[in-house]
Design a protein around this motif. Structure first.
Motif, short mmCIF file in Angstrom:
data_model
loop_
_atom_site.label_atom_id
_atom_site.label_comp_id
_atom_site.label_asym_id
_atom_site.label_seq_id
_atom_site.Cartn_x
_atom_site.Cartn_y
_atom_site.Cartn_z
N GLU A 1 0.84 -1.21 0.00
CA GLU A 1 0.00 0.00 0.00
C GLU A 1 0.87 1.26 0.00
OE1 GLU A 1 -3.11 0.28 -0.46
OE2 GLU A 1 -3.81 -1.78 -0.21
N VAL A 2 1.91 1.27 0.81
CA VAL A 2 2.79 2.44 0.89
C VAL A 2 3.52 2.63 -0.44
CG1 VAL A 2 4.87 3.37 1.97
CG2 VAL A 2 3.08 2.36 3.39
N ARG A 3 4.01 1.53 -1.02
CA ARG A 3 4.72 1.62 -2.30
C ARG A 3 3.82 2.16 -3.40
NH1 ARG A 3 4.67 -1.76 -6.43
NH2 ARG A 3 3.70 -3.43 -5.19
N LEU B 1 14.10 2.91 -4.25
CA LEU B 1 13.50 3.72 -3.19
C LEU B 1 14.30 4.99 -2.93
CD1 LEU B 1 11.26 3.96 -1.07
CD2 LEU B 1 12.70 2.68 0.52
N ASP B 2 15.62 4.90 -3.03
CA ASP B 2 16.45 6.08 -2.79
C ASP B 2 16.12 7.20 -3.76
OD1 ASP B 2 17.72 4.83 -0.71
OD2 ASP B 2 19.41 4.13 -1.92
N GLN B 3 15.88 6.85 -5.02
CA GLN B 3 15.52 7.86 -6.02
C GLN B 3 14.16 8.47 -5.72
OE1 GLN B 3 17.25 9.19 -8.59
NE2 GLN B 3 19.00 8.06 -7.73
N VAL B 4 13.22 7.64 -5.29
CA VAL B 4 11.89 8.13 -4.95
C VAL B 4 11.98 9.12 -3.79
CG1 VAL B 4 9.60 7.48 -4.07
CG2 VAL B 4 10.74 6.05 -5.77
N ILE B 5 12.74 8.76 -2.76
CA ILE B 5 12.91 9.65 -1.60
C ILE B 5 13.54 10.97 -2.03
CG2 ILE B 5 14.12 9.93 0.59
CD1 ILE B 5 13.82 6.91 1.01
N LEU B 6 14.55 10.89 -2.89
CA LEU B 6 15.25 12.09 -3.34
C LEU B 6 14.32 13.02 -4.11
CD1 LEU B 6 17.97 13.55 -3.56
CD2 LEU B 6 18.37 12.28 -5.69
#
Length: 409
Positions: free
Chosen positions: A313-315, A376-381
């Motif tokens: 769900e979070v993804r 995930l790192d790219q999404v966070i960035l």
């Protein structure tokens, strides 16, 4: 191909076609006959349309009446099966129940010696992440689950006879709670040698266990879904019974074996209740639902599937948010607010050291974890500037999952 097989196949197809045409013809004739009958029997002063609507309403009311009767009979059958199962498990059950029971306050004291938490008696705007503070009054009660055996005997003697004559939703939930309470208390007393009980019948009676647990789960779902949701002692007791059942060393395996799909459905329903809630003053209810999900995670099997569900769900929401951010589109602010309880549940379940169980985050290594960590790192960035709080929570879950991977390695 055998000679004539094509002809036989063609004849069979033609026969099927004729059968379908006959069905259509009979249906048209039946509708026509019904129309003539309505016109012929129509009382004076009413149009055909009004009379048809009146007949349809009458038939619908009769169907509803039969449905209610059927539900009442089903409830009675389940009640009798519950009584029979309890008698098979513990023949002394009826003798214990035959004694006069004390007042409701005394019964509550026997079941829940701790005073009920009133922390959520406010406007419901507290969005604290401190699950150590018990939103349902369950955690403190659950830590007291190994009652003194004398207290358990006192409770068993004082609880009222099972009464399942009512078929309303709350009455059905009460039915399930009472029955499962009896099972849990008989189990404790038999373990202490006070009662002789044979749980072989419990293991064999799939119908009664499944339907009783289903009643409890459906009742909780209805309570949590209600726009007028309020935390109550009854709700606290119900959740306590459920958690005791799925963590009991003797009963939990059989309950999971018979009710796993229903429990999975229950978890999904609770997550959707969190995500779809839109009431302005919804945070009290969201906190209660979240806490119930955290408690469900005390069972290792349910815990792992719950983590997978939450990560999924979070993804998915992170992907939607990133897409909206990239094209400068609008996003659902309500769902954005509701995603944070899922983060909080995840953090509770993924803690390396939990005061409630010996389970660590290193035990979880599901497929959904791989999908979640990918890029995930790219999404966070990309989201960190516009959505710093959301990015922070993503990073915290990322740290917990990666620390689990380090422990595995």
């Amino acid at each position: 191909m055998e000679p004539g097989s094509g002809l036989r196949g063609g004849a069979a197809a033609a026969e099927i076609k004729r059968g379908r045409e006959n069905q259509v013809w009979y249906m048209k004739i039946s509708k026509l006959a019904l129309a003539f009958a309505i016109i012929h029997s129509k009382p004076p002063g009413k149009s055909c349309k009004e009379y048809t609507e009146h007949l349809a309403k009458t038939v619908s009311e009769q169907d509803f009446g039969w449905k209610s009767k059927a539900e009442a009979l089903e409830a009675e059958v389940l009640r009798l099966r519950q009584e029979l199962l309890l008698n098979k498990i513990c023949p002394r059950y009826c003798l214990e129940n035959g004694k006069p029971h004390a007042s409701a306050e005394t019964d509550q004291e026997c079941i829940h010696p701790m005073t009920y938490s009133s922390q959520l008696e406010d406007s419901g705007c507290d969005v604290s992440n401190d699950y150590a503070v018990d939103s349902l009054g369950v955690t403190s009660d659950f830590h007291q689950s190994e009652h003194n055996l004398d207290t358990s005997k006192c409770w068993l003697e004082r609880v009222p006879l099972l009464n399942f004559c009512c078929t309303g939703k709350k009455e059905s939930l009460t039915t399930a709670v009472q029955f499962l309470q009896y099972l849990l208390e008989i189990r404790k007393l038999s373990e202490g040698g006070i009662l002789q009980a044979d749980f072989t019948e419990f293991e064999n009676d799939s119908f009664t266990i499944f339907n009783s647990v289903s009643q409890l789960l459906d009742g909780l779902t209805i309570f949590y879904s209600s726009p007028k949701f309020q935390v109550s002692n009854f709700l606290s007791e119900t959740v306590c019974v459920l958690i005791s059942l799925i963590t009991d060393s003797k009963l939990s395996n059989h309950v999971l074996k018979k009710c796993f799909k229903k429990l999975e459905e229950f978890k999904k329903n609770l997550v959707q209740i969190i995500l779809r809630s839109s009431d302005v003053n919804r945070f009290q209810a969201l906190h209660a639902v979240s806490h119930t999900l955290v408690l469900l995670g005390r069972n290792n099997i349910l815990r792992n599937s719950l983590i997978s569900l939450l990560l999924s769900e979070v993804r998915q929401f992170a992907e939607q948010l990133l897409q909206a951010h990239q094209v400068q589109a609008m996003y659902d602010i309500t769902q954005y607010e509701n995603i944070f309880p899922l983060f909080m549940i995840l953090e509770q379940l993924l803690q390396n050291e939990s005061g409630e169980s010996n389970v660590s985050s290193s035990d979880y290594d599901g497929e959904e974890k791989i999908k979640f960590l990918k890029d995930l790192d790219q999404v966070i960035l990309q989201l960190s500037h516009e959505f710093p709080l959301f990015s922070l929570y993503l990073w915290r879950v990322n740290i917990l999952l990666n620390s689990a991977q380090i422990q595995i390695d």
